[in-house]
Design a protein around this motif. Structure first.
Motif, mmCIF file in Angstrom:
data_model
loop_
_atom_site.group_PDB
_atom_site.id
_atom_site.type_symbol
_atom_site.label_atom_id
_atom_site.label_comp_id
_atom_site.label_asym_id
_atom_site.label_seq_id
_atom_site.Cartn_x
_atom_site.Cartn_y
_atom_site.Cartn_z
ATOM 1 N N THR A 25 0.822 -1.213 0.000
ATOM 2 C CA THR A 25 0.000 0.000 0.000
ATOM 3 C C THR A 25 0.851 1.256 0.000
ATOM 4 O O THR A 25 0.544 2.238 -0.689
ATOM 5 C CB THR A 25 -0.939 -0.007 1.218
ATOM 6 O OG1 THR A 25 -1.761 -1.180 1.178
ATOM 7 C CG2 THR A 25 -1.832 1.224 1.211
ATOM 8 N N VAL B 97 2.090 1.885 -3.521
ATOM 9 C CA VAL B 97 0.999 2.297 -4.409
ATOM 10 C C VAL B 97 0.632 3.749 -4.144
ATOM 11 O O VAL B 97 0.448 4.542 -5.074
ATOM 12 C CB VAL B 97 -0.228 1.371 -4.237
ATOM 13 C CG1 VAL B 97 -1.419 1.906 -5.027
ATOM 14 C CG2 VAL B 97 0.105 -0.046 -4.695
ATOM 15 N N LEU C 166 0.630 7.128 -6.582
ATOM 16 C CA LEU C 166 -0.632 7.781 -6.915
ATOM 17 C C LEU C 166 -0.801 9.179 -6.338
ATOM 18 O O LEU C 166 -1.376 10.061 -6.994
ATOM 19 C CB LEU C 166 -1.803 6.908 -6.453
ATOM 20 C CG LEU C 166 -1.987 5.561 -7.152
ATOM 21 C CD1 LEU C 166 -3.158 4.809 -6.535
ATOM 22 C CD2 LEU C 166 -2.206 5.746 -8.639
ATOM 23 N N TRP D 291 -2.871 12.364 -7.941
ATOM 24 C CA TRP D 291 -4.284 12.136 -7.629
ATOM 25 C C TRP D 291 -5.118 13.418 -7.740
ATOM 26 O O TRP D 291 -6.277 13.386 -8.165
ATOM 27 C CB TRP D 291 -4.420 11.545 -6.229
ATOM 28 C CG TRP D 291 -5.774 10.937 -5.998
ATOM 29 C CD1 TRP D 291 -6.810 11.448 -5.282
ATOM 30 C CD2 TRP D 291 -6.240 9.680 -6.516
ATOM 31 N NE1 TRP D 291 -7.896 10.604 -5.304
ATOM 32 C CE2 TRP D 291 -7.575 9.503 -6.059
ATOM 33 C CE3 TRP D 291 -5.667 8.685 -7.311
ATOM 34 C CZ2 TRP D 291 -8.330 8.378 -6.381
ATOM 35 C CZ3 TRP D 291 -6.419 7.569 -7.629
ATOM 36 C CH2 TRP D 291 -7.730 7.424 -7.168
ATOM 37 N N SER E 223 -6.695 7.647 -11.609
ATOM 38 C CA SER E 223 -7.678 6.592 -11.367
ATOM 39 C C SER E 223 -7.446 5.408 -12.301
ATOM 40 O O SER E 223 -7.560 4.243 -11.889
ATOM 41 C CB SER E 223 -9.083 7.157 -11.574
ATOM 42 O OG SER E 223 -10.064 6.162 -11.364
ATOM 43 N N ARG F 92 -4.362 3.483 -11.137
ATOM 44 C CA ARG F 92 -4.699 2.644 -9.982
ATOM 45 C C ARG F 92 -5.383 1.357 -10.438
ATOM 46 O O ARG F 92 -5.048 0.255 -9.984
ATOM 47 C CB ARG F 92 -5.625 3.397 -9.023
ATOM 48 C CG ARG F 92 -5.948 2.589 -7.752
ATOM 49 C CD ARG F 92 -7.314 2.912 -7.206
ATOM 50 N NE ARG F 92 -8.392 2.581 -8.139
ATOM 51 C CZ ARG F 92 -8.827 1.358 -8.372
ATOM 52 N NH1 ARG F 92 -8.296 0.319 -7.743
ATOM 53 N NH2 ARG F 92 -9.808 1.151 -9.233
ATOM 54 N N GLU G 294 -3.979 -2.467 -10.028
ATOM 55 C CA GLU G 294 -4.794 -3.484 -9.367
ATOM 56 C C GLU G 294 -4.924 -4.725 -10.247
ATOM 57 O O GLU G 294 -4.801 -5.863 -9.758
ATOM 58 C CB GLU G 294 -6.186 -2.922 -9.070
ATOM 59 C CG GLU G 294 -7.104 -3.930 -8.394
ATOM 60 C CD GLU G 294 -8.517 -3.410 -8.204
ATOM 61 O OE1 GLU G 294 -9.356 -4.171 -7.680
ATOM 62 O OE2 GLU G 294 -8.789 -2.251 -8.592
ATOM 63 N N ALA H 79 -3.797 -2.214 -4.256
ATOM 64 C CA ALA H 79 -4.340 -1.178 -5.133
ATOM 65 C C ALA H 79 -5.861 -1.216 -5.185
ATOM 66 O O ALA H 79 -6.480 -0.449 -5.928
ATOM 67 C CB ALA H 79 -3.767 -1.325 -6.547
ATOM 68 N N TRP I 37 -9.593 -0.438 -4.555
ATOM 69 C CA TRP I 37 -10.206 0.841 -4.166
ATOM 70 C C TRP I 37 -11.221 0.645 -3.041
ATOM 71 O O TRP I 37 -11.047 1.194 -1.957
ATOM 72 C CB TRP I 37 -10.885 1.480 -5.383
ATOM 73 C CG TRP I 37 -11.610 2.755 -5.028
ATOM 74 C CD1 TRP I 37 -12.953 2.946 -4.931
ATOM 75 C CD2 TRP I 37 -11.004 4.013 -4.681
ATOM 76 N NE1 TRP I 37 -13.231 4.231 -4.557
ATOM 77 C CE2 TRP I 37 -12.056 4.914 -4.399
ATOM 78 C CE3 TRP I 37 -9.686 4.449 -4.593
ATOM 79 C CZ2 TRP I 37 -11.820 6.236 -4.035
ATOM 80 C CZ3 TRP I 37 -9.450 5.772 -4.226
ATOM 81 C CH2 TRP I 37 -10.512 6.651 -3.953
ATOM 82 N N LEU J 156 -8.161 1.643 -0.558
ATOM 83 C CA LEU J 156 -7.661 2.981 -0.914
ATOM 84 C C LEU J 156 -8.740 4.048 -0.800
ATOM 85 O O LEU J 156 -8.424 5.236 -0.663
ATOM 86 C CB LEU J 156 -7.094 2.971 -2.337
ATOM 87 C CG LEU J 156 -5.793 2.187 -2.545
ATOM 88 C CD1 LEU J 156 -5.318 2.337 -3.988
ATOM 89 C CD2 LEU J 156 -4.705 2.647 -1.583
#
Length: 412
Positions: free
Chosen positions: A150, A153, A157, A161, A169, A172, A176, A194, A196, A200
């Motif tokens: 995490t 990642v 991001l 972001w 997005s 991500r 994933e 990854a 959501w 996340l």
């Protein structure tokens, strides 16, 4: 040799004659007919004789061969295990661990190679490696895929972001997908860092909160008539393509990729196959007299084979950029071709009494509500034909009185 059953380093170096020479305890120096020399351990297990190679003499010394033989004999005596089976199991475990050391970049490349043939959109296929190259590989592309967590990642991001949330997005989602693939292939274990939902989503703000929706630049529907007058005065294939796009409320790729075998001139229907539609399902488009007139003129000029809007290169359609370039030549760089779909939708909602679901069906939008979709089996084709005829008639008017509502003309 120094002893009856014992070899020496000097004796090993001097022995060249093919045969087997015992060192005791089941360990032998094996000299092959071709001159190759190696170590062999002979032993008995469950009443059966077995042999296990311990390596070539050039790589394994006499003392190392004796140590290997001693370890194998201990395994036989203390654990009752076959040394050959144990070695295979150890090699397999090592192979599994070695597989887990493949980097995230290698895993991503293998994922892309496996799935790219199923991606219909070339732009989508190109964006996969380029987006990972730009935003994921610099942070953890060189690391074993099993070590991506995490923290890594988020490190990739967080810098993008808020600045480019749509790209972030997508990155991500791609990370994933690669990590899920790696887990199924046995290259990593545990939950996907990854993910959501439930993960996340608690650490990053939702995309909708960091980015306002960017709509395609659209022409106010009140200006549609005047725009069409200007457009129809332009003698260019791109102009006819844009006019057809407006009259059918189609997407750029759908119109530019249209082929004559998709068009039924007698029935005034254009049927777009599912593999060319965004939603992946066939879409029938009712053709108004104005749209049919465009097709008749194009058929007379270019013939009715291949693409309706042929490009400069043989066997290729007109470029998706042709309409945008045309708008620039018209000094309307404030507009996009896709934006005319918004113009159509705004006009339908504000100037007609046609139901919203008819307009959405005309735009080939997927119904979001599963219950509604289950009950709506048809494609509202005849109602859509009336709507598109009203739209085409509206586009023919050089000026429209503000606030005037177009009747639905029996659309119910």
């Amino acid at each position: 040799m120094a002893g009856k059953d014992k070899l020496t380093v000097k004796a090993v170096a001097a022995t060249k004659e093919p045969g087997r020479y015992s060192d005791g305890g089941g360990l032998y120096l094996h000299v092959g007919k071709s001159g190759g020399r190696s170590w062999v351990l002979r032993y008995m297990i469950e009443g059966k004789a077995r042999e296990m190679g311990l390596g070539p003499v050039d790589d394994v010394s006499l003392s190392e061969a004796r140590d290997k033989a001693t370890d194998a004999r201990k395994l036989l005596k203390s654990e009752k295990r076959d040394p050959l089976t144990a070695r295979k199991e150890t090699a397999q475990a090592a192979a599994v661990e070695a597989a887990k050391t493949i980097t995230f970049k290698v895993a991503a490349e293998r994922f892309i190679a496996a799935h790219a043939p199923t991606w219909k959109n070339p732009k989508h296929a190109a964006q996969w490696p380029s987006s990972l190259e730009a935003h994921a590989y610099p942070t953890f592309g060189h690391l074993p895929v099993a070590e991506v967590d995490t923290t890594l990642v988020l490190k990739a991001l967080e810098p993008i972001w808020h600045t480019i949330p749509e790209t972030a997005s997508r990155v991500r989602g791609r990370v994933e997908a690669v990590l899920d693939w790696a887990r199924v292939r046995g290259y990593r274990d545990g939950p996907n860092p990854a993910l959501w939902r439930g993960h996340l989503a608690h650490l990053l703000p939702a995309r909708a909160k960091v980015q306002k929706v960017q709509h395609h630049a659209a022409l106010p529907y009140a200006e549609m008539g005047a725009f069409m007058v200007d457009l129809r005065q332009r003698d260019a294939l791109a102009a006819r393509a844009l006019e057809f796009m407006i009259l059918t409320a189609g997407r750029t790729g759908e119109v530019m990729g249209a082929t004559w075998d998709e068009v039924d001139m007698a029935a005034a229907v254009w049927t777009i196959p599912g593999d060319r539609m965004k939603a992946g399902r066939e879409h029938r488009v009712p053709l108004t007299p104005q749209a049919v007139a465009i097709l008749e003129a194009l058929g007379a000029e270019h013939g009715r084979k291949g693409f309706v809007f042929p490009g400069a290169r043989k066997g290729r359609p007109l470029s998706n950029m042709a309409a945008l370039m045309l708008l620039r030549r018209m000094e309307r760089s404030d507009l996009t071709a896709h934006g005319f779909r918004s113009t159509f939708r705004d006009w339908t909602a504000e100037q007609t009494a046609f139901p919203g679901e008819v307009a959405e069906a005309a735009l080939a939008h997927v119904v979001g509500d599963k219950v509604e979709a289950a009950y709506r089996r048809g494609d509202l084709f005849e109602k859509r034909r009336k709507l598109m005829e009203a739209w085409a008639d509206y586009c023919d008017r050089p000026a429209v009185e503000p606030g005037k509502v177009v009747p639905i003309r029996g659309a119910k």
